[in-house]
Design a protein around this motif. Structure first.
Motif, mmCIF file in Angstrom:
data_model
loop_
_atom_site.group_PDB
_atom_site.id
_atom_site.type_symbol
_atom_site.label_atom_id
_atom_site.label_comp_id
_atom_site.label_asym_id
_atom_site.label_seq_id
_atom_site.Cartn_x
_atom_site.Cartn_y
_atom_site.Cartn_z
ATOM 1 N N LEU A 127 48.571 39.738 23.872
ATOM 2 C CA LEU A 127 48.873 39.708 25.230
ATOM 3 C C LEU A 127 50.061 38.742 25.401
ATOM 4 C CD1 LEU A 127 45.046 39.415 26.484
ATOM 5 C CD2 LEU A 127 46.665 41.292 26.458
ATOM 6 N N VAL A 128 51.050 39.184 25.963
ATOM 7 C CA VAL A 128 52.200 38.320 26.224
ATOM 8 C C VAL A 128 52.102 37.673 27.791
ATOM 9 C CG1 VAL A 128 53.764 39.683 24.877
ATOM 10 C CG2 VAL A 128 53.378 40.301 27.099
ATOM 11 N N ALA A 129 51.189 38.148 28.451
ATOM 12 C CA ALA A 129 50.723 37.410 29.547
ATOM 13 C C ALA A 129 49.144 38.024 30.066
ATOM 14 C CB ALA A 129 51.701 37.733 30.776
ATOM 15 N N ALA A 130 48.679 37.004 30.747
ATOM 16 C CA ALA A 130 47.305 37.418 31.047
ATOM 17 C C ALA A 130 47.033 36.783 32.451
ATOM 18 C CB ALA A 130 46.291 36.867 30.197
ATOM 19 N N HIS A 131 46.479 37.707 33.414
ATOM 20 C CA HIS A 131 46.389 37.147 34.935
ATOM 21 C C HIS A 131 45.144 37.616 35.441
ATOM 22 C CE1 HIS A 131 50.550 35.596 34.928
ATOM 23 N NE2 HIS A 131 50.887 36.700 34.299
ATOM 24 N N ALA A 132 44.163 36.691 36.129
ATOM 25 C CA ALA A 132 43.053 36.913 36.802
ATOM 26 C C ALA A 132 43.556 36.677 38.170
ATOM 27 C CB ALA A 132 41.899 36.260 36.224
ATOM 28 N N VAL A 133 44.092 37.938 38.789
ATOM 29 C CA VAL A 133 44.506 37.807 40.552
ATOM 30 C C VAL A 133 43.367 37.754 41.310
ATOM 31 C CG1 VAL A 133 46.009 38.742 42.005
ATOM 32 C CG2 VAL A 133 46.492 38.948 39.427
ATOM 33 N N GLU A 134 42.973 36.524 42.099
ATOM 34 C CA GLU A 134 42.131 36.474 43.167
ATOM 35 C C GLU A 134 42.562 37.143 44.335
ATOM 36 O OE1 GLU A 134 39.345 35.152 42.579
ATOM 37 O OE2 GLU A 134 39.515 34.191 40.695
ATOM 38 N N ASP A 135 43.872 37.343 44.548
ATOM 39 C CA ASP A 135 44.030 37.895 45.829
ATOM 40 C C ASP A 135 44.643 39.164 45.531
ATOM 41 O OD1 ASP A 135 45.416 38.641 48.305
ATOM 42 O OD2 ASP A 135 46.846 36.898 48.458
ATOM 43 N N PRO A 136 44.160 40.412 46.021
ATOM 44 C CA PRO A 136 44.510 41.600 45.823
ATOM 45 C C PRO A 136 45.939 41.899 46.114
ATOM 46 C CG PRO A 136 42.047 41.649 46.313
ATOM 47 C CD PRO A 136 42.824 40.285 46.616
ATOM 48 N N SER A 137 46.379 41.480 47.213
ATOM 49 C CA SER A 137 47.609 41.612 47.728
ATOM 50 C C SER A 137 48.883 41.093 46.571
ATOM 51 C CB SER A 137 47.787 40.937 49.059
ATOM 52 O OG SER A 137 47.855 39.661 48.811
ATOM 53 N N GLN A 138 48.423 40.353 45.694
ATOM 54 C CA GLN A 138 49.486 39.938 44.807
ATOM 55 C C GLN A 138 49.371 40.629 43.712
ATOM 56 O OE1 GLN A 138 51.682 37.293 45.491
ATOM 57 N NE2 GLN A 138 50.975 37.799 47.484
ATOM 58 N N MET A 139 48.612 41.668 43.361
ATOM 59 C CA MET A 139 48.508 42.509 42.245
ATOM 60 C C MET A 139 50.116 43.208 41.963
ATOM 61 S SD MET A 139 45.525 42.612 40.596
ATOM 62 C CE MET A 139 45.473 44.297 39.739
ATOM 63 N N ASP A 140 50.527 43.692 42.986
ATOM 64 C CA ASP A 140 51.979 44.517 42.648
ATOM 65 C C ASP A 140 53.093 43.437 42.284
ATOM 66 O OD1 ASP A 140 51.824 43.441 45.249
ATOM 67 O OD2 ASP A 140 53.198 44.857 46.051
ATOM 68 N N THR A 141 52.872 42.435 42.882
ATOM 69 C CA THR A 141 53.890 41.160 42.488
ATOM 70 C C THR A 141 53.833 40.951 41.304
ATOM 71 O OG1 THR A 141 53.933 40.692 44.764
ATOM 72 C CG2 THR A 141 54.914 38.893 43.138
ATOM 73 N N THR A 142 52.462 40.672 40.681
ATOM 74 C CA THR A 142 52.200 40.216 39.276
ATOM 75 C C THR A 142 52.492 41.165 38.235
ATOM 76 O OG1 THR A 142 50.346 39.069 40.185
ATOM 77 C CG2 THR A 142 50.533 39.371 37.734
ATOM 78 N N VAL A 143 52.224 42.705 38.457
ATOM 79 C CA VAL A 143 52.774 43.593 37.611
ATOM 80 C C VAL A 143 54.233 43.750 37.439
ATOM 81 C CG1 VAL A 143 52.810 46.216 37.277
ATOM 82 C CG2 VAL A 143 50.639 44.970 37.965
ATOM 83 N N ARG A 144 55.003 43.874 38.687
ATOM 84 C CA ARG A 144 56.451 43.751 38.907
ATOM 85 C C ARG A 144 56.939 42.611 37.877
ATOM 86 N NH1 ARG A 144 57.578 42.491 44.260
ATOM 87 N NH2 ARG A 144 56.354 44.322 44.570
ATOM 88 N N GLN A 145 56.521 41.523 38.008
ATOM 89 C CA GLN A 145 57.070 40.411 37.176
ATOM 90 C C GLN A 145 56.812 40.651 35.719
ATOM 91 O OE1 GLN A 145 58.854 37.809 38.196
ATOM 92 N NE2 GLN A 145 59.549 37.294 36.169
#
Length: 306
Positions: A47-65
């Motif tokens: 895993l080069v990165a791992a994120h538990a995203v609490e705010d669903p509206s930030q999922m696309d931004t996290t994937v984009r990054q």
């Protein structure tokens, strides 16, 4: 002279490195994030990165990054809404989309033939294969599985989160009965570019795959046909709509008796009155819209035997 068949294209193996991005607001995401991270690493996925995203509206931004940072595979954990909300970021990118089914219905995972348990899904990501699949589109918005108009968007827009989280599909059923009171049929026009089809309907499903709400609704929709299926429940009767879901859920012989299907690459859909549209469980559009297929838009991780 004997003619030799052209060699089959060599499929590249799945990447051994990935970014893990889990919707911690989903039904199982918060509880299973740590387990998923551990099991993936134990299975040999770095895993080069791992994120538990609490705010669903930030999922696309996290994937984009994650894609911008060079992750060769992005593992998204959540329900169908999480998949639909992030898949736009992978179109046109050399990045594999992998699914951890942590939602209520997990329709996209069912379509891909993925195990719905965490251990099984991890094994697919670690030892599966690539498959190029279609996406559906509502205007410019990509979706993985299904869009719908009629009663389903009302349920999706109003269902209490706790009811969905703790009761799953049973919670949807309970809320559907409540929402059906006062709901009215609508006039539907489907234009396939050559002919307008006019009918009364209580629900319309725009299918990139056979499943919607965890129920197999169509024998003709799939993610690699290069076409999209429009399925309308015809008539004005609430009883017909309820029977259609019942018959399809239990795969009865006459399960298609109250629906009409249209198959093609692009359709214009309009209604009277205007109807809201649920896209993979999230209410994001309203009629009129153009529904079409984006053929072979992304690569996904699937079982070797799938």
């Amino acid at each position: 002279m004997e003619t030799k068949a052209p060699p089959s294209p060599v499929l590249r193996p799945l990447p051994r490195e990935a970014a893990l991005i889990v919707n911690a607001h989903s039904r199982k995401g918060q509880d299973l994030y740590a387990q998923a991270k551990q099991k993936l690493e134990e299975a040999g996925v770095r895993l080069v990165a791992a994120h538990a995203v609490e705010d669903p509206s930030q999922m696309d931004t996290t994937v984009r990054q994650a894609i911008a940072d060079g992750a060769p595979m992005v593992i998204v954990g959540g329900g169908d809404g999480s998949m639909s909300g992030t898949v736009d970021e992978l179109v046109g990118k050399d990045c594999v989309f992998a699914v951890l089914p942590l939602g209520t219905a997990n329709s996209f995972a069912r379509t891909l033939g993925l195990p719905l348990d965490l251990d099984g899904a991890v094994q697919v990501i670690a030892h599966g294969r690539r498959r190029r699949v279609d996406l559906g589109m509502i205007d410019r918005d990509y979706f993985v599985n299904a869009a719908s108009l009629g009663l389903s968007p009302i349920i999706g827009r109003t269902v209490p989160h706790k009811l969905k989280r703790y009761l799953g599909r049973i919670g949807y059923l309970v809320w559907a009965i409540k929402c059906s009171v006062g709901f009215r049929a609508f006039r539907l026009v489907i234009d396939d570019g050559q002919k307008e089809h006019r009918l009364w309907s209580t629900e319309v499903r725009i299918l990139n795959g056979p499943f919607h709400g965890g129920v197999e609704l169509s024998d003709h929709a799939d993610v690699d046909t290069g076409e999209i299926v429009i399925q309308a429940v015809v008539g004005r009767s609430h009883v017909r709509l309820a029977w259609d879901w019942y018959a399809k859920f239990f795969k009865l012989r006459d399960r298609d008796s109250h629906t009409q299907e249209f198959t093609g690459k692009s359709f214009t859909i309009s209604t009277r009155p205007t109807q809201r549209i649920s896209i993979d469980g999230e209410v994001l559009a309203k009629t009129p819209v153009t529904a079409k297929v984006a053929a072979g838009a992304i690569e996904v991780a699937v079982p070797v035997e799938g």
